[in-house]
Design a protein around this motif. Structure first.
Motif, PDB file in Angstrom:
ATOM      1  N   LYS A  85       0.700  -1.104   0.375  1.00  0.00           N
ATOM      2  CA  LYS A  85      -0.694   0.236   0.370  1.00  0.00           C
ATOM      3  C   LYS A  85       0.956   1.125   0.185  1.00  0.00           C
ATOM      4  O   LYS A  85       0.751   1.995  -0.653  1.00  0.00           O
TER       5      LYS A  85
ATOM      6  N   GLN B 155      -7.279  -2.954  -4.352  1.00  0.00           N
ATOM      7  CA  GLN B 155      -6.327  -3.716  -3.041  1.00  0.00           C
ATOM      8  C   GLN B 155      -7.519  -4.204  -2.520  1.00  0.00           C
ATOM      9  O   GLN B 155      -7.216  -4.660  -1.158  1.00  0.00           O
ATOM     10  N   GLN B 156      -8.710  -3.007  -2.357  1.00  0.00           N
ATOM     11  CA  GLN B 156      -9.353  -3.904  -1.000  1.00  0.00           C
ATOM     12  C   GLN B 156     -10.004  -4.997  -1.683  1.00  0.00           C
ATOM     13  O   GLN B 156     -10.655  -5.774  -1.288  1.00  0.00           O
TER      14      GLN B 156
ATOM     15  N   GLU C 196      -8.113  -7.674   0.052  1.00  0.00           N
ATOM     16  CA  GLU C 196      -8.195  -7.370   1.816  1.00  0.00           C
ATOM     17  C   GLU C 196      -8.907  -8.651   1.796  1.00  0.00           C
ATOM     18  O   GLU C 196      -8.649  -9.654   2.541  1.00  0.00           O
ATOM     19  N   THR C 197     -10.378  -8.239   0.926  1.00  0.00           N
ATOM     20  CA  THR C 197     -11.253  -9.283   1.280  1.00  0.00           C
ATOM     21  C   THR C 197     -11.351 -10.798   1.130  1.00  0.00           C
ATOM     22  O   THR C 197     -11.426 -11.669   2.154  1.00  0.00           O
TER      23      THR C 197
ATOM     24  N   TRP D 248      -8.188 -11.719   1.331  1.00  0.00           N
ATOM     25  CA  TRP D 248      -7.455 -12.831   2.236  1.00  0.00           C
ATOM     26  C   TRP D 248      -7.856 -12.553   3.547  1.00  0.00           C
ATOM     27  O   TRP D 248      -7.801 -13.832   4.178  1.00  0.00           O
ATOM     28  N   LYS D 249      -9.363 -11.876   3.696  1.00  0.00           N
ATOM     29  CA  LYS D 249      -9.721 -12.038   5.181  1.00  0.00           C
ATOM     30  C   LYS D 249     -10.443 -13.520   4.964  1.00  0.00           C
ATOM     31  O   LYS D 249     -10.851 -14.438   6.085  1.00  0.00           O
TER      32      LYS D 249
ATOM     33  N   GLN E  30      -5.092 -13.564  -5.768  1.00  0.00           N
ATOM     34  CA  GLN E  30      -3.910 -12.168  -5.704  1.00  0.00           C
ATOM     35  C   GLN E  30      -2.527 -12.808  -7.219  1.00  0.00           C
ATOM     36  O   GLN E  30      -2.152 -12.052  -7.415  1.00  0.00           O
TER      37      GLN E  30
END
Length: 617
Positions: A14, A130-131, A134-135, A137-138, A207
């Motif tokens: 980031k 990016q968001q 990240e989602t 990955w969660k 990814q």
């Protein structure tokens, strides 16, 4: 092309987006700073052009003024050409300002707005990617924790079943229940494992796309955007130079024209124009005859300011700045006794406009001197001329000027009258057309309303034509096409002819130029009524006395009587007749103003070359 995404420039954190955001914002700031620089440069060019135009306008000659006449010399024409070229030079700086504003400032301002929108769009896509990762990955982390929990619970259930199965005291039903529970937990762990495996494969795929497809594309777009900004600012700098280079040829032509005007300056031509403008038309005077004073001479009266007679053998030529070469006699005089302690003001002299000289010796004595003492008087015309000037009058026919100057003045007067006639005729023609329109269309106006004005214009035109004829007659006389207008009057007049033939002839000889010619005309402006005789004709063409020096007024003097002149303290004037011992000095302010002032009121500076030297043009 260098790729911002790859090798050591592998950007996936980031922080890299934050760094790129700061860098691109700095690039936009640089572009806006350059726009401001060009805008201020354009304002400077415009202000400079305005100042140049004002400078050129300030020194332009005023129309229909005396200053405009001075621009007929080559040097002043060159200066006028320089002013015009400076005006064109200013125009080129206005072109520079206009082009910089339209080609650089305006274009870059629009480009900056587009650049900001594009930058915002690229960074929005980057943050969205990016968001998303990240989602993913969660979700992977949640599936992993769930699989881990289910595995632990399945192990505990298995251990409990084995413990129950080994205990002989436990019923068979309890053992079966523990076995079923262990199987359930093992099934849940298998399901969590399968879900975790599926989520992991999905995340790895996302990814891979994120770091090898989406982010590189976004970074590539940002890189291209930044490179376009750099190219655009470089092109603007090039345009900045081209704008100046485009006007260099025209500016060079302006400078070439200024150089050409400077090279056209001709000192010989200017000198010749000065000679033509101020030449008098007379030839230099001849030699002065020797006067023998060894023989006894009868002198009846003393010299005075009205006679300017020849005295003790000291010739004293006087000349002035306005009538060089016009007064040829070399007048001599004796210094009279010092003035009385209290100088009498001209206002104290009875019977109006008489000078202090007239107070000592009246006009009758002057006439006796004219009749009896030929060697002591040069001409009576100076009396009439002096009185005419004291009354503030000037001859309408310019007879007080030298021939060449008089011819030019008359020609100017004729041209001026012809222009006035043309103006009146144009007005008459316009009114005539208006009247015809009124006659054809009565609703537009009354045709009789312009008759009065037409009659006035007709009278004005007739008067102007008569004036033109009068001045053309004088002009023809000066140019030698007609005899002098008062020749017949001189032939008919014989009042003093028998008594004063020799004296008058001597007077005329003294006043003649070397070629033996002069014009004798009566002043038409004087208010004095003098009979038309030979005595009058001797007055007609006498010029104002030449200046013999200058003076400065020490005090203010109010000349209330005729024959005197008012002066202000500190004023500089011309001296045309110095004090003859009566306490009065004769001075001149300009061509139409001269008179007497108390000698104690002025400080006199006589010219060093006022005696024995004259200058001719």
């Amino acid at each position: 092309m260098c790729d911002w995404f790859g090798g050591q420039q592998y950007l996936r954190d980031k922080d890299q987006f934050d760094n790129l955001e700061k860098h691109t914002q700095w690039g936009i700031d640089v572009l806006e700073k350059y726009i401001k620089f060009v805008k201020e440069r354009a304002e400077i060019e415009l202000s400079y052009a305005k100042q140049l135009r004002n400078l050129s306008k300030k020194y332009q000659p005023k129309k229909n003024s005396k200053e405009e006449e001075e621009y007929r010399y080559t040097s002043t024409k060159a200066f006028l050409a320089t002013l015009n070229e400076i005006n064109d030079y200013a125009g080129q700086h206005e072109v520079i300002s206009e082009n910089m504003t339209s080609l650089i400032t305006g274009e870059l301002t629009r480009y900056v707005q587009e650049l900001k929108q594009e930058r915002k769009s690229h960074f929005h896509d980057g943050r969205k990617a990016q968001q998303h990762i990240e989602t993913c990955w969660k979700q992977l982390e949640a599936s992993k924790r769930r699989f881990e929990r289910d595995c632990k619970e399945a192990d505990r259930a298995q251990q409990y079943f084995e413990k129950m199965d080994a205990d002989i005291n436990v019923t068979k039903a309890d053992v079966e229940k523990a076995r079923q529970q262990a199987q359930l937990r093992h099934q849940m762990a298998e399901d969590s494992k399968a879900e975790y495996s599926s989520t992991l494969q999905k995340f790895n795929s996302e990814q891979h796309d994120h770091y090898y497809t989406h982010i590189p594309n976004i970074f590539q777009k940002i890189q291209e955007m930044e490179e376009r900004r750099i190219v655009r600012i470089g092109e603007s700098m090039k345009t900045f130079a081209e704008v100046d280079r485009q006007v260099i040829p025209i500016i060079g032509k302006c400078l070439d024209e200024i150089t050409k005007a400077a090279e056209s300056v001709d000192h010989k031509s200017d000198s010749q124009m000065v000679i033509e403008a101020f030449k008098s038309g007379f030839e230099p005077p001849g030699d002065i005859d020797f006067e023998d004073f060894t023989q006894p001479m009868k002198r009846t009266i003393s010299e005075s300011s009205l006679s300017n007679s020849r005295g003790d053998g000291k010739s004293e030529p006087k000349f002035g700045s306005k009538s060089k070469g016009k007064l040829w006699p070399f007048i001599k005089k004796n210094k009279p006794p010092p003035p009385p302690p209290a100088s009498a003001s001209p206002s104290a002299v009875p019977n109006g406009p008489q000078s202090p000289k007239q107070q000592k010796e009246p006009l009758s004595h002057r006439f006796n001197e004219f009749m009896t003492s030929k060697p002591k008087i040069h001409c009576f015309r100076s009396l009439k001329r002096g009185l005419s000037l004291k009354l503030g009058a000037g001859p309408e026919d310019f007879s007080n000027l030298p021939p060449e100057q008089r011819r030019k003045k008359l020609q100017q007067k004729v041209d001026e009258l012809n222009r006035d006639i043309q103006k009146e005729m144009d007005q008459r023609d316009a009114l005539t057309k208006m009247k015809d329109v009124y006659i054809k269309n009565p609703q537009m106006g009354d045709a009789a309303s312009v008759d009065h004005r037409l009659a006035e214009l007709g009278q004005n035109i007739e008067k102007l034509r008569l004036e033109v004829q009068k001045f053309e007659g004088w002009l023809a006389e000066v140019e030698g096409r007609l005899p002098p207008r008062n020749e017949q009057a001189r032939r008919q007049s014989g009042l003093y002819e028998a008594q004063n033939t020799s004296a008058v002839n001597s007077c005329a000889q003294d006043r003649e130029s070397p070629d033996g010619s002069y014009t004798e005309e009566q002043s038409q402006e004087t208010e004095m009524k003098v009979p038309a005789t030979d005595f009058d004709d001797e007055f007609d063409d006498e010029e104002p006395l030449p200046t013999i020096g200058t003076c400065k007024a020490l005090y203010t003097f109010e000349g209330q009587n005729e024959g005197t002149i008012s002066v202000a303290e500190g004023e500089m004037l011309y001296v045309i007749e110095e004090d003859k011992g009566d306490g009065w000095t004769r001075i001149r302010r300009n061509e139409d103003e001269e008179g007497y002032v108390p000698t104690s009121y002025v400080e006199v500076y006589l010219d060093k070359n006022a005696k024995g030297a004259m200058t001719y043009i």
